[in-house]
Enzyme design. Sequence first.
Site, PDB file in Angstrom:
ATOM      1  N   TYR A 118      32.353  45.231  49.336  1.00  0.00           N
ATOM      2  CA  TYR A 118      32.046  45.167  47.900  1.00  0.00           C
ATOM      3  C   TYR A 118      31.244  43.908  47.575  1.00  0.00           C
ATOM      4  O   TYR A 118      30.169  43.966  46.959  1.00  0.00           O
ATOM      5  CB  TYR A 118      33.366  45.183  47.118  1.00  0.00           C
ATOM      6  CG  TYR A 118      33.224  45.202  45.612  1.00  0.00           C
ATOM      7  CD1 TYR A 118      32.794  46.342  44.945  1.00  0.00           C
ATOM      8  CD2 TYR A 118      33.539  44.074  44.849  1.00  0.00           C
ATOM      9  CE1 TYR A 118      32.682  46.362  43.565  1.00  0.00           C
ATOM     10  CE2 TYR A 118      33.439  44.096  43.471  1.00  0.00           C
ATOM     11  CZ  TYR A 118      33.005  45.237  42.826  1.00  0.00           C
ATOM     12  OH  TYR A 118      32.893  45.259  41.461  1.00  0.00           O
ATOM     13  N   LYS A 145      27.282  43.572  46.367  1.00  0.00           N
ATOM     14  CA  LYS A 145      26.905  43.005  45.066  1.00  0.00           C
ATOM     15  C   LYS A 145      26.007  41.775  45.259  1.00  0.00           C
ATOM     16  O   LYS A 145      25.120  41.514  44.436  1.00  0.00           O
ATOM     17  CB  LYS A 145      28.151  42.653  44.251  1.00  0.00           C
ATOM     18  CG  LYS A 145      29.032  43.850  43.872  1.00  0.00           C
ATOM     19  CD  LYS A 145      28.387  44.789  42.841  1.00  0.00           C
ATOM     20  CE  LYS A 145      29.390  45.800  42.290  1.00  0.00           C
ATOM     21  NZ  LYS A 145      28.808  46.707  41.300  1.00  0.00           N
TER      22      LYS A 145
HETATM   23  N1  LIG Z   1      36.541  46.730  36.198  1.00  0.00           N
HETATM   24  C1  LIG Z   1      36.205  45.511  36.481  1.00  0.00           C
HETATM   25  O1  LIG Z   1      36.986  44.558  36.270  1.00  0.00           O
HETATM   26  C2  LIG Z   1      34.862  45.194  37.075  1.00  0.00           C
HETATM   27  C3  LIG Z   1      34.586  43.865  37.366  1.00  0.00           C
HETATM   28  C4  LIG Z   1      33.348  43.545  37.900  1.00  0.00           C
HETATM   29  C5  LIG Z   1      32.417  44.538  38.132  1.00  0.00           C
HETATM   30  N2  LIG Z   1      32.719  45.827  37.846  1.00  0.00           N
HETATM   31  C6  LIG Z   1      31.661  46.822  38.108  1.00  0.00           C
HETATM   32  O2  LIG Z   1      31.479  47.625  36.957  1.00  0.00           O
HETATM   33  C7  LIG Z   1      31.050  48.934  37.339  1.00  0.00           C
HETATM   34  C8  LIG Z   1      31.970  49.952  36.690  1.00  0.00           C
HETATM   35  O3  LIG Z   1      33.305  49.661  37.107  1.00  0.00           O
HETATM   36  P1  LIG Z   1      34.601  50.330  36.446  1.00  0.00           P
HETATM   37  O4  LIG Z   1      35.665  49.324  36.543  1.00  0.00           O
HETATM   38  O5  LIG Z   1      34.266  50.970  35.164  1.00  0.00           O
HETATM   39  O6  LIG Z   1      34.899  51.410  37.598  1.00  0.00           O
HETATM   40  P2  LIG Z   1      35.518  52.872  37.606  1.00  0.00           P
HETATM   41  O7  LIG Z   1      36.402  53.087  36.445  1.00  0.00           O
HETATM   42  O8  LIG Z   1      36.067  53.026  38.989  1.00  0.00           O
HETATM   43  O9  LIG Z   1      34.194  53.792  37.451  1.00  0.00           O
HETATM   44  C9  LIG Z   1      33.284  53.896  38.504  1.00  0.00           C
HETATM   45  C10 LIG Z   1      32.188  54.864  38.117  1.00  0.00           C
HETATM   46  O10 LIG Z   1      31.318  55.025  39.258  1.00  0.00           O
HETATM   47  C11 LIG Z   1      31.175  56.415  39.514  1.00  0.00           C
HETATM   48  N3  LIG Z   1      30.976  56.672  40.953  1.00  0.00           N
HETATM   49  C12 LIG Z   1      31.681  56.175  41.990  1.00  0.00           C
HETATM   50  N4  LIG Z   1      31.238  56.698  43.152  1.00  0.00           N
HETATM   51  C13 LIG Z   1      30.217  57.535  42.827  1.00  0.00           C
HETATM   52  C14 LIG Z   1      29.348  58.358  43.579  1.00  0.00           C
HETATM   53  N5  LIG Z   1      29.450  58.470  44.918  1.00  0.00           N
HETATM   54  N6  LIG Z   1      28.412  59.079  42.928  1.00  0.00           N
HETATM   55  C15 LIG Z   1      28.307  59.016  41.569  1.00  0.00           C
HETATM   56  N7  LIG Z   1      29.094  58.249  40.802  1.00  0.00           N
HETATM   57  C16 LIG Z   1      30.049  57.522  41.430  1.00  0.00           C
HETATM   58  C17 LIG Z   1      32.476  57.029  39.038  1.00  0.00           C
HETATM   59  O11 LIG Z   1      32.331  58.407  38.824  1.00  0.00           O
HETATM   60  P3  LIG Z   1      33.536  59.419  39.243  1.00  0.00           P
HETATM   61  O12 LIG Z   1      34.730  58.955  38.460  1.00  0.00           O
HETATM   62  O13 LIG Z   1      33.089  60.769  38.839  1.00  0.00           O
HETATM   63  O14 LIG Z   1      33.686  59.242  40.721  1.00  0.00           O
HETATM   64  C18 LIG Z   1      32.721  56.236  37.754  1.00  0.00           C
HETATM   65  O15 LIG Z   1      31.960  56.788  36.705  1.00  0.00           O
HETATM   66  C19 LIG Z   1      31.078  48.961  38.866  1.00  0.00           C
HETATM   67  O16 LIG Z   1      29.775  48.735  39.366  1.00  0.00           O
HETATM   68  C20 LIG Z   1      31.989  47.797  39.230  1.00  0.00           C
HETATM   69  O17 LIG Z   1      31.680  47.255  40.491  1.00  0.00           O
HETATM   70  C21 LIG Z   1      33.920  46.192  37.331  1.00  0.00           C
END
Ligand SMILES: NC(=O)c1ccc[n+]([C@@H]2O[C@H](COP(=O)([O-])OP(=O)(O)OC[C@H]3O[C@@H](n4cnc5c(N)ncnc54)[C@H](OP(=O)(O)O)[C@@H]3O)[C@@H](O)[C@H]2O)c1
Length: 228
Positions: free
Chosen positions: A134, A138
Amino acid sequence: MNDFNGRKVFLTGASRGIGKSIKDTFEELGATVIAPTHAEMDLTNNGSIDAYFNDNAEVLKNIDTYVHCAGRNILSGIDEITEDVFEEVFQVNFFSAARISQKLVTGMKDKQFGRIVFISSLYGAVSRERRIAYSSSKHALSGLMKTMTLELAPFGIMVNSVAPGYVMTEMTKKNLSDDEIESIKQNIPTGRFQDTKEIADAVAFLCSENNKSITGQFLAVDGGFLCR
Ligand SMILES: NC(=O)c1ccc[n+]([C@@H]2O[C@H](COP(=O)([O-])OP(=O)(O)OC[C@H]3O[C@@H](n4cnc5c(N)ncnc54)[C@H](OP(=O)(O)O)[C@@H]3O)[C@@H](O)[C@H]2O)c1
């Protein structure tokens, strides 16, 4: 902020969490958002990405904004990581973003206007144990963002990364224990996790027409976490 009437946004990862909030925010501002689901375009599969673009060529005309929010975080340390985990995480977080950018920048260059935001992570600047794939993916995204900045600025295309701090989404719940969440909170200067809307608002500003100079930046929306 300028309104987004007439703007056309391509967004990945909009099914839930941060991506869903970004979609809602752009739509509230008046943009048309094209956000394929995982089933419609699987980012681990280059053939699926190419097919989506071929099959939807008409709908995808005149995209002026691209936000890559989809992400995978499969926990693994250096002793346990496998090639498959590296590949899956890099494909979703990095290679698909590069592939989709390639497809969209030609149209943005023709328009002499474009906005691109990659959703990164604090682990794109620092890291944490068992985030080998991861964090590496990034960090790689920052190289892509900076190089694209240099190449695309002459065409009026601004490219940035937004790094969310800690947001209570399914990804966070899956990868952090209650004890870890409590201890992280103690280290956030503002004393709380970010909410999805705070991330979405930062993305929307960077993608607005008002932003004519902020490009090549890694913007942490993290309550000051990275300052420690
Ligand atoms: N949450 C945090 O604290 C946090 C912190 C730093 C960065 N981020 C970043 O923010 C972004 C969103 O994170 P989140 O926390 O909202 O994550 P999440 O709830 O796990 O959502 C991830 C999204 O990515 C999609 N996805 C994953 N694999 C895929 C694939 N093979 N093809 C198409 N779509 C795919 C998922 O779709 P499906 O559900 O349909 O698989 C979902 O819409 C990510 O890039 C993550 O690294 C999050």
